[in-house]
Design a protein around this motif. Structure first.
Motif, PDB file in Angstrom:
ATOM      1  N   PRO A 183      34.647  50.590 -31.545  1.00 18.69           N
ATOM      2  CA  PRO A 183      33.902  50.987 -32.750  1.00 18.69           C
ATOM      3  C   PRO A 183      33.221  49.799 -33.450  1.00 18.69           C
ATOM      4  N   ILE A 184      33.888  48.651 -33.466  1.00 16.41           N
ATOM      5  CA  ILE A 184      33.274  47.468 -34.063  1.00 16.41           C
ATOM      6  C   ILE A 184      32.095  47.008 -33.212  1.00 16.41           C
ATOM      7  N   ASP A 185      32.278  47.001 -31.896  1.00 18.24           N
ATOM      8  CA  ASP A 185      31.175  46.633 -30.994  1.00 18.24           C
ATOM      9  C   ASP A 185      29.965  47.540 -31.215  1.00 18.24           C
ATOM     10  N   ASN A 186      30.215  48.825 -31.390  1.00 14.21           N
ATOM     11  CA  ASN A 186      29.106  49.767 -31.601  1.00 14.21           C
ATOM     12  C   ASN A 186      28.336  49.459 -32.883  1.00 14.21           C
ATOM     13  N   GLN A 187      29.014  48.944 -33.880  1.00 22.24           N
ATOM     14  CA  GLN A 187      28.317  48.535 -35.101  1.00 22.24           C
ATOM     15  C   GLN A 187      27.544  47.244 -34.889  1.00 22.24           C
ATOM     16  N   ILE A 188      28.189  46.276 -34.257  1.00 23.79           N
ATOM     17  CA  ILE A 188      27.560  44.968 -34.045  1.00 23.79           C
ATOM     18  C   ILE A 188      26.299  45.105 -33.188  1.00 23.79           C
ATOM     19  N   LYS A 189      26.312  46.013 -32.231  1.00 25.30           N
ATOM     20  CA  LYS A 189      25.145  46.211 -31.361  1.00 25.30           C
ATOM     21  C   LYS A 189      23.892  46.545 -32.162  1.00 25.30           C
ATOM     22  N   GLN A 190      24.061  47.172 -33.297  1.00 27.43           N
ATOM     23  CA  GLN A 190      22.925  47.629 -34.098  1.00 27.43           C
ATOM     24  C   GLN A 190      22.429  46.578 -35.094  1.00 27.43           C
ATOM     25  N   TRP A 191      23.201  45.556 -35.340  1.00 32.05           N
ATOM     26  CA  TRP A 191      22.873  44.595 -36.375  1.00 32.05           C
ATOM     27  C   TRP A 191      21.789  43.610 -35.938  1.00 32.05           C
ATOM     28  N   THR A 192      21.049  43.135 -36.918  1.00 34.19           N
ATOM     29  CA  THR A 192      20.173  41.977 -36.765  1.00 34.19           C
ATOM     30  C   THR A 192      20.557  41.020 -37.888  1.00 34.19           C
ATOM     31  N   VAL A 193      20.031  39.810 -37.839  1.00 31.25           N
ATOM     32  CA  VAL A 193      20.335  38.850 -38.903  1.00 31.25           C
ATOM     33  C   VAL A 193      19.909  39.419 -40.249  1.00 31.25           C
ATOM     34  N   ASN A 194      18.802  40.168 -40.273  1.00 24.16           N
ATOM     35  CA  ASN A 194      18.289  40.734 -41.526  1.00 24.16           C
ATOM     36  C   ASN A 194      19.035  41.972 -41.989  1.00 24.16           C
ATOM     37  N   THR A 195      19.784  42.614 -41.081  1.00 24.47           N
ATOM     38  CA  THR A 195      20.471  43.852 -41.464  1.00 24.47           C
ATOM     39  C   THR A 195      21.992  43.711 -41.490  1.00 24.47           C
ATOM     40  N   LEU A 196      22.491  42.473 -41.469  1.00 20.93           N
ATOM     41  CA  LEU A 196      23.949  42.294 -41.563  1.00 20.93           C
ATOM     42  C   LEU A 196      24.453  42.946 -42.843  1.00 20.93           C
ATOM     43  N   PRO A 197      25.454  43.802 -42.730  1.00 18.89           N
ATOM     44  CA  PRO A 197      25.968  44.462 -43.934  1.00 18.89           C
ATOM     45  C   PRO A 197      26.768  43.496 -44.798  1.00 18.89           C
ATOM     46  N   PRO A 198      26.875  43.778 -46.074  1.00 23.18           N
ATOM     47  CA  PRO A 198      27.725  42.942 -46.923  1.00 23.18           C
ATOM     48  C   PRO A 198      29.165  42.988 -46.387  1.00 23.18           C
ATOM     49  N   GLY A 199      29.805  41.858 -46.376  1.00 26.92           N
ATOM     50  CA  GLY A 199      31.188  41.803 -45.907  1.00 26.92           C
ATOM     51  C   GLY A 199      31.320  41.889 -44.388  1.00 26.92           C
ATOM     52  N   TRP A 200      30.255  41.588 -43.646  1.00 24.94           N
ATOM     53  CA  TRP A 200      30.318  41.665 -42.186  1.00 24.94           C
ATOM     54  C   TRP A 200      31.384  40.737 -41.617  1.00 24.94           C
TER      55      TRP A 200
END
Length: 133
Positions: free
Chosen positions: A103-120
């Motif tokens: 589940p964490i990998d599935n979130q990380i796959k979607q991230w970019t430097v500009n879209t890192l969520p708060p508290g990543w």
């Protein structure tokens, strides 16, 4: 002869799975908190892409091989008890992998430097902790 072949294949498959787990821990988890966000994403996303397909086959094949081996081993033998322990531990590894890491990998796959969520970083640290377990 069948039993010896199953024992060998199970050992090889289990070893391959463990190499992925330990390799990830040695290569990433111990120093991951020092990575810049960009480095974390580049390395993490590359690792996710590179490991997803092989692990999709290695995990089920290792369990299947172990299950067949368990059917052939004498039920009151030390080898059977050890094989059951290994099988149970592999199931535990699967539960952690599917319940925490994927589940964490599935979130990380979607991230970019500009879209890192708060508290990543907290999610990164949770992933890092789960690879040590």
């Amino acid at each position: 002869m069948k039993l010896k072949l199953l024992q060998f294949s199970t050992n090889v498959l289990f070893a391959l799975v463990m190499v992925v787990f330990w390799g990830t821990w040695f290569a990433l988890s111990r120093g991951i908190t020092g990575f810049s966000p960009q480095a974390f994403l580049e390395i993490g996303q590359t690792a996710i892409r590179n490991l997803a397909v092989p692990m999709r086959f290695l995990m089920p094949l290792s369990r299947l091989s172990a299950a067949f081996m368990l059917m052939l081993l004498p039920k009151r033998s030390t080898a059977f008890a050890r094989a059951v322990a290994g099988f149970v531990l592999m199931i535990c590894a699967l539960v952690v992998t599917l319940g925490v890491e994927v589940p964490i990998d599935n979130q990380i796959k979607q991230w970019t430097v500009n879209t890192l969520p708060p508290g990543w970083q907290a999610l990164r640290d949770r992933w890092s902790f789960s690879t040590r377990s």
